[in-house]
Design a protein around this motif. Structure first.
Motif, short mmCIF file in Angstrom:
data_model
loop_
_atom_site.label_atom_id
_atom_site.label_comp_id
_atom_site.label_asym_id
_atom_site.label_seq_id
_atom_site.Cartn_x
_atom_site.Cartn_y
_atom_site.Cartn_z
N UNK A 269 0.30 166.65 48.27
CA UNK A 269 0.75 165.36 47.76
C UNK A 269 2.28 165.36 47.69
N UNK A 270 2.88 164.26 48.12
CA UNK A 270 4.29 164.01 47.83
C UNK A 270 4.34 163.02 46.68
N UNK A 271 4.98 163.39 45.59
CA UNK A 271 5.06 162.53 44.41
C UNK A 271 6.51 162.11 44.16
N UNK A 272 6.75 160.80 44.16
CA UNK A 272 8.04 160.28 43.71
C UNK A 272 7.94 160.08 42.20
N UNK A 273 8.30 161.10 41.46
CA UNK A 273 8.05 161.12 40.02
C UNK A 273 8.80 160.01 39.29
N UNK A 274 10.06 159.78 39.67
CA UNK A 274 10.83 158.78 38.94
C UNK A 274 10.22 157.39 39.06
N UNK A 275 9.77 157.02 40.27
CA UNK A 275 9.15 155.71 40.45
C UNK A 275 7.77 155.64 39.80
N UNK A 276 7.04 156.76 39.84
CA UNK A 276 5.73 156.78 39.18
C UNK A 276 5.88 156.54 37.69
N UNK A 277 6.91 157.12 37.10
CA UNK A 277 7.13 156.88 35.67
C UNK A 277 7.50 155.42 35.42
N UNK A 278 8.26 154.84 36.34
CA UNK A 278 8.69 153.45 36.16
C UNK A 278 7.51 152.48 36.21
N UNK A 279 6.50 152.78 37.04
CA UNK A 279 5.36 151.86 37.16
C UNK A 279 4.27 152.17 36.14
N UNK A 280 4.52 153.14 35.25
CA UNK A 280 3.54 153.47 34.22
C UNK A 280 2.33 154.21 34.76
N UNK A 281 2.59 155.28 35.51
CA UNK A 281 1.51 156.03 36.16
C UNK A 281 0.47 156.54 35.17
N UNK A 282 0.91 157.06 34.05
CA UNK A 282 -0.05 157.62 33.09
C UNK A 282 -1.07 156.58 32.64
N UNK A 283 -0.59 155.41 32.35
CA UNK A 283 -1.50 154.34 31.92
C UNK A 283 -2.37 153.88 33.09
N UNK A 284 -1.77 153.84 34.28
CA UNK A 284 -2.48 153.34 35.45
C UNK A 284 -3.69 154.21 35.78
N UNK A 285 -3.50 155.53 35.86
CA UNK A 285 -4.64 156.37 36.23
C UNK A 285 -5.67 156.45 35.11
N UNK A 286 -5.22 156.39 33.86
CA UNK A 286 -6.17 156.42 32.74
C UNK A 286 -7.09 155.19 32.74
#
Length: 723
Positions: A269-286
């Motif tokens: 996996x390639x993860x763009x961590x900064x953008x993932x945090x901006x779009x609320x990744x934790x809430x999204x996958x939960x």
């Protein structure tokens, strides 16, 4: 106005040529007329005279502009190639422009690793990365306590330049995913990649995430460079799943999690961590997981199911990687479509529970590639990256110590190899020593490949815990693994710690091995033995009782286990002291080394032992080297002694200097089994210089002992002079 690739390329190429020409004219024409190499000085006709520093600064700016234009041109070529080839699923990488990360750019890699087996697997992955890499690497390892102990020590002793390691506690992440039922064999750790935006440092903007069952066949910098191709909302780089799992047609009533088409595999996996945090990744996958679990009840493929469910709802988040970046050797795989020859392979993923036994028509080719790194000498990967800065305090210290050595010194080899850094892989196989017995004792020993056959024999004689250091090459470590896994005797034991010390140099580091085994014993007391000795039946219980009787918890004592030997390869092992004495009288057994090195064990006083019924005290004597039971916090062995000669004698001498009382146990014994002479003892016997070096090391040890123990060490100097 939209420009075609050719128009863009021409424009960039012209710009590049123009900038290069201007730079050359500005900096170099002054000397060209004389046929001399251009120098950094102002042209003669320049209205202004520039300093050397100003001109160098201008040149650096021009070179940086050139570099940026080249990168843009490379990206345009890559885009055109993809457009020309069609889908990124194309099965060939021949025509792809090799776009790498910038020189010395730090590449971040995250791996979840837990347990003994996974800790072995990750080393093969890391070897494959280091073999091909040209850039510094920063490994972010999410580990449990077992993997932390193993990998923390291994990387510390490996000392690979331009390799940074950060550890993260997996236990702290368990609450984030423990609520998700998971049927996959990876268990709770198979869900932790979902938490990386939270687990990894907040200032880390991007990372490559890998499973432990990955093998690289190319430079990881090529994969890192793909981050530059992400556009718009793309935050995840993934390869399409290469089986029909998510199509739901593998068997009747097969109901997979929702996915986009075939879905995506999360082994790479390639993860763009900064953008993932901006779009609320934790809430999204939960939210996605909670919604789907209402119908699916559990995950079948761990984090992969949840990643795919998110992508199904938000397909713009994914950048589809070419399939050769994750050639999946799973059951029902279609991975053959990703390559036509070996040159196409970039990443191989052993994502079947069967691992190397997976069914694939090219599995022998893949297995050979995997075994190449599995058995590759990891010490050869300690190479510096030329031109890249290193955080080399340890390397500098070692180089400084090596620089102080005199190459004309007859003992140079001994001194140099003492400074060697041996990789140490603790707990090579799973083991559990959870004893709370305050009188428990661990048998401590070391061995090499030629003594492997002794393990099963010792297991039959000693039921207690063991801590063993094995001196092996990378290839021999795999032979040992296969041997141990196929042995019913060894498989039945879970209280044996096998600690691999990888080979380095020509001399056998006997005392380093003993110290590794000693440090990793997990009981209050240790029996310091050698691998060629078989303990008498019942010795484990005998020692535990003696520990209590001798009040060893409150007094520094060394319990001596009398040593005997046989010259017969087949021996009816004595079941009692009476049987041993009978065999001794008949000549089937002897006191240990009585015919070649009697002084080594003579102070045990075997004549007294024959009739003794209670423990008795003995005094230290020169060259005394008995096998003993002591508290685990005893002094370590002196590692200056390599190969054969004085390695145990020096240890007993230091115990005496620390005023350990030596007590012989009357109803205990060990028997040495015959074997061919070791390489080191043969060198000792045949090389005068070898013997002189051992003598030199002895004298230096005496001097060090005098500095540490003062007047108490005078008797050792006197004894040395009287010999």
């Amino acid at each position: 106005m939209h420009l075609s690739f050719r128009s863009k390329a021409k424009l960039l190429a012209v710009s590049l040529m123009l900038l290069s020409t201007v730079t050359w004219l500005y900096l170099g024409v002054g000397d060209a007329e004389y046929g001399q190499p251009s120098k950094l000085k102002a042209p003669r006709d320049s209205p202004k005279s520039y300093s050397q520093q100003e001109l160098e600064a201008r040149l650096q700016v021009a070179e940086e502009d050139n570099r940026k234009l080249r990168l843009q041109l490379a990206d345009l070529r890559s885009e055109d190639l993809e457009d020309g080839k069609g889908s990124s699923r194309d099965n060939s990488s021949h025509c792809e422009q090799r776009s790498l990360a910038q020189k010395c750019e730090l590449i971040h890699v995250a791996i979840v690793c837990a347990g003994h087996n996974s800790s072995r697997d990750v080393i093969t992955l890391v070897k494959s990365i280091l073999f091909h890499r040209r850039n510094p690497i920063h490994l972010h390892l999410i580990t449990d306590s077992v993997a932390l102990n193993i990998l923390g020590n291994l990387f510390k002793t490996w000392k690979v330049p331009s390799l940074q390691i950060s550890f993260y506690n997996a236990s702290e992440l368990k609450p984030e995913v423990s609520w998700i039922p998971n049927k996959h064999y990876s268990g709770i750790f198979g869900l932790m990649k979902l938490t990386l935006t939270k687990a990894l440092p907040s200032d880390l903007s991007k990372v490559i995430v890998l499973d432990t069952d990955i093998t690289f066949a190319t430079d990881i910098a090529e994969l890192w460079a793909i981050f530059r191709k992400f556009t718009g909302q793309q935050v995840l780089g993934l390869v399409e799943n290469q089986s029909d799992w998510y199509l739901g047609n593998l068997w009747k009533n097969h109901k997979p999690w929702p996915a986009l088409g075939r879905g995506f595999n999360t082994g790479v996996i390639l993860l763009l961590l900064d953008k993932l945090r901006m779009i609320g990744w934790e809430e999204l996958w939960r939210v996605t997981a909670e919604r789907e679990l209402m119908n699916m009840l559990s995950t079948s493929l761990a984090d992969q199911d949840i990643f795919n469910a998110v992508i199904k709802s938000s397909p713009t988040l994914v950048y589809q990687l070419p399939c050769y970046w994750n050639v999946q050797l799973s059951d029902h795989t279609r991975s053959e479509q990703c390559y036509s020859e070996l040159a196409d392979l970039k990443v191989i993923h052993w994502n079947s529970p069967h691992k190397l036994r997976v069914k694939n028509k090219h599995v022998e080719l893949f297995r050979t590639l995997y075994l190449t790194f599995l058995e590759y000498d990891g010490s050869l990967l300690r190479r510096e990256l030329i031109g890249c800065p290193t955080d080399g305090e340890q390397e500098d210290n070692q180089e400084a110590e090596l620089a102080l050595l005199d190459e004309e010194d007859p003992c140079y080899d001994f001194r140099r190899e003492r400074l060697a850094s041996h990789r140490v892989h603790l707990s090579f196989l799973p083991h559990y020593t959870a004893s709370t017995d305050p009188n428990d004792v661990t048998l401590v020993a070391q061995l090499s490949m030629d003594r492997l056959q002794m393990l099963e024999l010792i297991c039959r004689h000693w039921e207690g815990p063991m801590s063993l250091a094995l001196y092996l090459s990378d290839a021999e470590a795999q032979q040992f693994l296969r041997y141990a896994q196929s042995s019913e005797v060894l498989q039945s034991r879970t209280n044996i710690g096998y600690h691999v010390v990888y080979k380095e140099g020509q001399l056998y580091p006997v005392n380093l091995l003993r110290n590794v085994a000693l440090r990793n014993a997990q009981t209050p007391y240790v029996f310091l033995s050698d691998i060629d000795f078989l303990p008498m039946y019942g010795l484990y219980e005998n020692i535990r009782k003696s520990v209590v009787e001798q009040d060893m918890a409150n007094s520094p004592k060394a319990l001596i286990i009398p040593a005997f030997e046989t010259l017969r390869y087949r021996l009816a092992f004595p079941k009692s002291k009476a049987e041993l004495l009978s065999m001794l009288d008949m000549g089937a057994l002897y006191t240990f080394r009585y015919h070649v090195w009697e002084v080594g064990h003579a102070p045990t006083n075997f004549a007294k032992w024959r009739t003794a019924t209670t423990p008795y005290h003995v005094d230290w004597a020169p060259n005394f080297e008995p096998y003993i039971v002591v508290r685990r916090d005893c002094p370590e062995y002196d590692q200056r002694f390599l190969g054969f000669g004085w390695n145990k004698v020096s240890h007993i001498m230091e115990l005496d200097a620390k005023e350990y009382e030596m007590v012989v146990l009357p109803n205990a014994f060990i028997i040495h089994m015959p074997h061919a002479p070791s390489f080191d003892i043969s060198k000792f016997r045949s090389s005068e210089n070898y013997r002189l070096c051992v003598q030199t090391l002895k004298e230096e040890f005496h001097q060090d002992l005098s500095r540490r123990y003062g007047s108490r060490a005078l008797k050792y100097l006197a004894a040395q002079q009287n010999q």
